[in-house]
Write an enzyme that holds these catalytic residues in place. Structure first.
Site, PDB file in Angstrom:
ATOM      1  N   ILE A   7       0.836  -1.200   0.000  1.00 50.43           N
ATOM      2  CA  ILE A   7       0.000   0.000   0.000  1.00 50.43           C
ATOM      3  C   ILE A   7       0.871   1.252   0.000  1.00 50.43           C
ATOM      4  O   ILE A   7       1.962   1.265   0.549  1.00 50.43           O
ATOM      5  CB  ILE A   7      -0.995   0.037   1.173  1.00 50.43           C
ATOM      6  CG1 ILE A   7      -0.304   0.008   2.519  1.00 50.43           C
ATOM      7  CG2 ILE A   7      -1.999  -1.091   1.068  1.00 50.43           C
ATOM      8  CD1 ILE A   7      -1.272   0.216   3.674  1.00 50.43           C
ATOM      9  N   CYS A   8       0.343   2.284  -0.655  1.00 45.19           N
ATOM     10  CA  CYS A   8       0.988   3.599  -0.659  1.00 45.19           C
ATOM     11  C   CYS A   8      -0.117   4.634  -0.791  1.00 45.19           C
ATOM     12  O   CYS A   8      -1.292   4.303  -0.644  1.00 45.19           O
ATOM     13  CB  CYS A   8       2.025   3.712  -1.776  1.00 45.19           C
ATOM     14  SG  CYS A   8       1.347   3.669  -3.432  1.00 45.19           S
ATOM     15  N   ASN A   9       0.229   5.857  -1.081  1.00 38.47           N
ATOM     16  CA  ASN A   9      -0.778   6.922  -1.164  1.00 38.47           C
ATOM     17  C   ASN A   9      -1.876   6.597  -2.171  1.00 38.47           C
ATOM     18  O   ASN A   9      -3.050   6.640  -1.852  1.00 38.47           O
ATOM     19  CB  ASN A   9      -0.142   8.265  -1.527  1.00 38.47           C
ATOM     20  CG  ASN A   9       0.471   8.948  -0.336  1.00 38.47           C
ATOM     21  OD1 ASN A   9       0.040   8.758   0.790  1.00 38.47           O
ATOM     22  ND2 ASN A   9       1.490   9.739  -0.582  1.00 38.47           N
ATOM     23  N   GLU A  39      -3.780   3.364   0.142  1.00 38.03           N
ATOM     24  CA  GLU A  39      -4.026   3.216   1.579  1.00 38.03           C
ATOM     25  C   GLU A  39      -5.495   3.423   1.915  1.00 38.03           C
ATOM     26  O   GLU A  39      -6.049   2.760   2.795  1.00 38.03           O
ATOM     27  CB  GLU A  39      -3.128   4.210   2.331  1.00 38.03           C
ATOM     28  CG  GLU A  39      -3.347   4.292   3.815  1.00 38.03           C
ATOM     29  CD  GLU A  39      -4.375   5.331   4.211  1.00 38.03           C
ATOM     30  OE1 GLU A  39      -5.021   5.133   5.259  1.00 38.03           O
ATOM     31  OE2 GLU A  39      -4.531   6.329   3.480  1.00 38.03           O
TER      32      GLU A  39
END
Length: 105
Positions: A7-9, A39
């Site tokens: 997960i990331c932005n 996220e």
């Protein structure tokens, strides 16, 4: 098969790393599959993951993410150097080590 959630932005910066991790897993005959999401979509997807790896740009959310998944799944940070260099093997190994630690508990 181990399911590794990155997960990331927005889920895009981890997308390329995710593809490379899947290539490494296939080449090395590792029974694992990585996938990436933003996220903000965590709640709808985490239950199918064996481990969650958090992109360096949101690593400040590690504790929050652990709480959001009720500490049911190991959550680890992707090393910024490995992320920047797209070192898919190192990130895959780290993710698998977190699942091994949970299995040993």
């Amino acid at each position: 098969m181990k399911s590794i959630l990155l997960i990331c932005n927005e889920g895009m910066s981890t997308g390329y790393l995710c593809n490379k991790m899947n290539e490494v897993a296939q080449t090395d005959n590792i029974d694992a599959k990585a996938w990436a999401i933003p996220e903000s979509a965590l709640e709808g997807h985490y239950r199918t993951a064996d481990v969650i790896m958090v992109g360096p740009q949101i690593s400040y959310l590690l504790d929050s993410i652990r709480q959001r998944v009720n500490n049911e799944i190991p959550v680890g940070a992707i090393n910024p150097v490995d992320f920047g260099r797209i070192n898919a093997k190192a990130v895959l190994d780290h993710a698998l080590s977190l699942t091994d630690k949970q299995a040993a508990s």
